[in-house]
Design a protein around this motif. Sequence first.
Motif, PDB file in Angstrom:
ATOM      1  N   VAL A  17      69.047  23.284  48.817  1.00  0.00           N
ATOM      2  CA  VAL A  17      68.630  22.440  49.940  1.00  0.00           C
ATOM      3  C   VAL A  17      67.841  23.250  50.963  1.00  0.00           C
ATOM      4  CG1 VAL A  17      69.474  21.076  51.890  1.00  0.00           C
ATOM      5  CG2 VAL A  17      70.528  20.812  49.648  1.00  0.00           C
ATOM      6  N   TYR A  18      68.296  24.481  51.196  1.00  0.00           N
ATOM      7  CA  TYR A  18      67.641  25.331  52.195  1.00  0.00           C
ATOM      8  C   TYR A  18      66.194  25.637  51.807  1.00  0.00           C
ATOM      9  CZ  TYR A  18      66.849  29.311  55.312  1.00  0.00           C
ATOM     10  OH  TYR A  18      66.335  30.166  56.252  1.00  0.00           O
ATOM     11  N   TYR A  19      65.944  25.801  50.505  1.00  0.00           N
ATOM     12  CA  TYR A  19      64.603  26.175  50.062  1.00  0.00           C
ATOM     13  C   TYR A  19      63.736  24.983  49.673  1.00  0.00           C
ATOM     14  CZ  TYR A  19      65.693  31.110  50.254  1.00  0.00           C
ATOM     15  OH  TYR A  19      66.021  32.364  50.698  1.00  0.00           O
ATOM     16  N   ILE A  20      64.276  23.778  49.753  1.00  0.00           N
ATOM     17  CA  ILE A  20      63.439  22.599  49.534  1.00  0.00           C
ATOM     18  C   ILE A  20      62.463  22.433  50.694  1.00  0.00           C
ATOM     19  CG2 ILE A  20      63.467  20.069  49.567  1.00  0.00           C
ATOM     20  CD1 ILE A  20      65.889  20.138  47.782  1.00  0.00           C
ATOM     21  N   SER A  21      62.954  22.669  51.890  1.00  0.00           N
ATOM     22  CA  SER A  21      62.124  22.489  53.087  1.00  0.00           C
ATOM     23  C   SER A  21      60.866  23.348  53.078  1.00  0.00           C
ATOM     24  CB  SER A  21      62.965  22.771  54.339  1.00  0.00           C
ATOM     25  OG  SER A  21      62.191  22.686  55.498  1.00  0.00           O
ATOM     26  N   PRO A  22      60.955  24.662  52.791  1.00  0.00           N
ATOM     27  CA  PRO A  22      59.726  25.475  52.797  1.00  0.00           C
ATOM     28  C   PRO A  22      58.687  25.042  51.775  1.00  0.00           C
ATOM     29  CG  PRO A  22      61.659  26.882  52.899  1.00  0.00           C
ATOM     30  CD  PRO A  22      62.147  25.498  52.610  1.00  0.00           C
ATOM     31  N   THR A  23      59.115  24.361  50.708  1.00  0.00           N
ATOM     32  CA  THR A  23      58.143  23.929  49.703  1.00  0.00           C
ATOM     33  C   THR A  23      57.397  22.671  50.129  1.00  0.00           C
ATOM     34  OG1 THR A  23      59.802  22.613  48.515  1.00  0.00           O
ATOM     35  CG2 THR A  23      59.541  24.920  47.861  1.00  0.00           C
ATOM     36  N   GLN A  24      57.985  21.883  51.014  1.00  0.00           N
ATOM     37  CA  GLN A  24      57.364  20.626  51.424  1.00  0.00           C
ATOM     38  C   GLN A  24      56.754  20.682  52.822  1.00  0.00           C
ATOM     39  OE1 GLN A  24      57.128  18.190  49.171  1.00  0.00           O
ATOM     40  NE2 GLN A  24      58.237  19.546  47.768  1.00  0.00           N
ATOM     41  N   LEU A  25      57.308  21.532  53.665  1.00  0.00           N
ATOM     42  CA  LEU A  25      56.863  21.592  55.057  1.00  0.00           C
ATOM     43  C   LEU A  25      55.386  21.957  55.218  1.00  0.00           C
ATOM     44  CD1 LEU A  25      58.218  21.064  57.766  1.00  0.00           C
ATOM     45  CD2 LEU A  25      58.668  23.514  57.963  1.00  0.00           C
ATOM     46  N   PRO A  26      54.857  22.920  54.461  1.00  0.00           N
ATOM     47  CA  PRO A  26      53.431  23.258  54.629  1.00  0.00           C
ATOM     48  C   PRO A  26      52.496  22.075  54.390  1.00  0.00           C
ATOM     49  CG  PRO A  26      54.552  24.973  53.399  1.00  0.00           C
ATOM     50  CD  PRO A  26      55.519  23.841  53.524  1.00  0.00           C
ATOM     51  N   TYR A  27      52.797  21.278  53.356  1.00  0.00           N
ATOM     52  CA  TYR A  27      51.949  20.117  53.075  1.00  0.00           C
ATOM     53  C   TYR A  27      52.035  19.095  54.204  1.00  0.00           C
ATOM     54  CZ  TYR A  27      52.074  22.122  48.402  1.00  0.00           C
ATOM     55  OH  TYR A  27      51.981  22.978  47.336  1.00  0.00           O
ATOM     56  N   TYR A  28      53.224  18.910  54.737  1.00  0.00           N
ATOM     57  CA  TYR A  28      53.403  17.942  55.817  1.00  0.00           C
ATOM     58  C   TYR A  28      52.647  18.369  57.068  1.00  0.00           C
ATOM     59  CZ  TYR A  28      55.702  15.006  59.293  1.00  0.00           C
ATOM     60  OH  TYR A  28      55.945  14.120  60.309  1.00  0.00           O
ATOM     61  N   ILE A  29      52.719  19.654  57.398  1.00  0.00           N
ATOM     62  CA  ILE A  29      52.067  20.150  58.613  1.00  0.00           C
ATOM     63  C   ILE A  29      50.547  20.103  58.493  1.00  0.00           C
ATOM     64  CG2 ILE A  29      51.668  22.246  59.978  1.00  0.00           C
ATOM     65  CD1 ILE A  29      54.596  22.926  59.611  1.00  0.00           C
ATOM     66  N   GLU A  30      50.030  20.484  57.328  1.00  0.00           N
ATOM     67  CA  GLU A  30      48.572  20.535  57.165  1.00  0.00           C
ATOM     68  C   GLU A  30      47.960  19.164  56.893  1.00  0.00           C
ATOM     69  OE1 GLU A  30      46.377  24.154  55.644  1.00  0.00           O
ATOM     70  OE2 GLU A  30      48.184  24.215  54.411  1.00  0.00           O
ATOM     71  N   GLU A  31      48.562  18.408  55.967  1.00  0.00           N
ATOM     72  CA  GLU A  31      47.945  17.163  55.526  1.00  0.00           C
ATOM     73  C   GLU A  31      48.266  15.984  56.437  1.00  0.00           C
ATOM     74  OE1 GLU A  31      48.850  16.439  51.463  1.00  0.00           O
ATOM     75  OE2 GLU A  31      48.147  18.399  50.775  1.00  0.00           O
ATOM     76  N   HIS A  32      49.495  15.916  56.942  1.00  0.00           N
ATOM     77  CA  HIS A  32      49.887  14.762  57.750  1.00  0.00           C
ATOM     78  C   HIS A  32      49.705  15.005  59.247  1.00  0.00           C
ATOM     79  CE1 HIS A  32      51.626  12.377  54.441  1.00  0.00           C
ATOM     80  NE2 HIS A  32      51.969  13.544  53.930  1.00  0.00           N
ATOM     81  N   LEU A  33      50.007  16.218  59.684  1.00  0.00           N
ATOM     82  CA  LEU A  33      49.873  16.512  61.110  1.00  0.00           C
ATOM     83  C   LEU A  33      48.525  17.137  61.450  1.00  0.00           C
ATOM     84  CD1 LEU A  33      53.446  17.916  61.904  1.00  0.00           C
ATOM     85  CD2 LEU A  33      52.606  15.571  62.104  1.00  0.00           C
ATOM     86  N   GLY A  34      47.844  17.699  60.447  1.00  0.00           N
ATOM     87  CA  GLY A  34      46.535  18.288  60.665  1.00  0.00           C
ATOM     88  C   GLY A  34      46.552  19.525  61.536  1.00  0.00           C
TER      89      GLY A  34
END
Length: 218
Positions: free
Chosen positions: A153-170
């Motif tokens: 669970v702890y390492y799921i976040s680092p795999t998804q967070l970069p895409y969310y920050i770059e693609e969704h938040l810009g």
Amino acid sequence: DKFGKLKFILPAMVVWTISGVSGFFLNDIYAILTSRAIFGMATAFIMTGASALLGDYYSRGGFNRRENALSLQGFFCAVGGAVFISIAGFVSSYSWRYPFLVYGLGILITLMAIIYLFEPRKFKFYNHTKIEAKTNYWQFFPIYFIGFFIMVVYYISPTQLPYYIEEHLGLDPKYIGISMSVSALCYGFFSLSYRYIIKFLSIKTIYVLTLFIVSCSF
């Protein structure tokens, strides 16, 4: 324990450094994944060996002494992770290859380990005349499973967070490192606070509360 911990830790640190930096030079995705797999195995040797070695260093002086040492270990691991993740996030804004160079610091750390670490003397706290009962490891399976689940669970976040920050938040990639370092800093803070928390809460209660907090964060 049979062959000595440093015989495994020091070579693992060399492998850790080489496999970590290799991502800077590799161009093939499968080669990068292979290097990361080797990196993960080296990390497992280092983390397990370092914790066991620390336990040996503080084997005398009561359980609290060892507990405090492991608590400090968790704190410094988290703070170090937060610092280097932030650096990696910053340099990634220039090139995706640059974060791999951060692992080059493993050269300095390995040299320091060679100079300062030592294999502790073996202290025997049991009667040699007694035959040790065979350990039933299945009784520890729930603990192993919880530990495995928490790390997944702890390492799921680092795999998804970069895409969310770059693609969704810009946002700029440097914010990826900052956001991930916040998690590491919280990890360090609670590791340092464990010695005080354990005085008021049982281990079972701590597990339940932390898992509840993790589920809420997701």
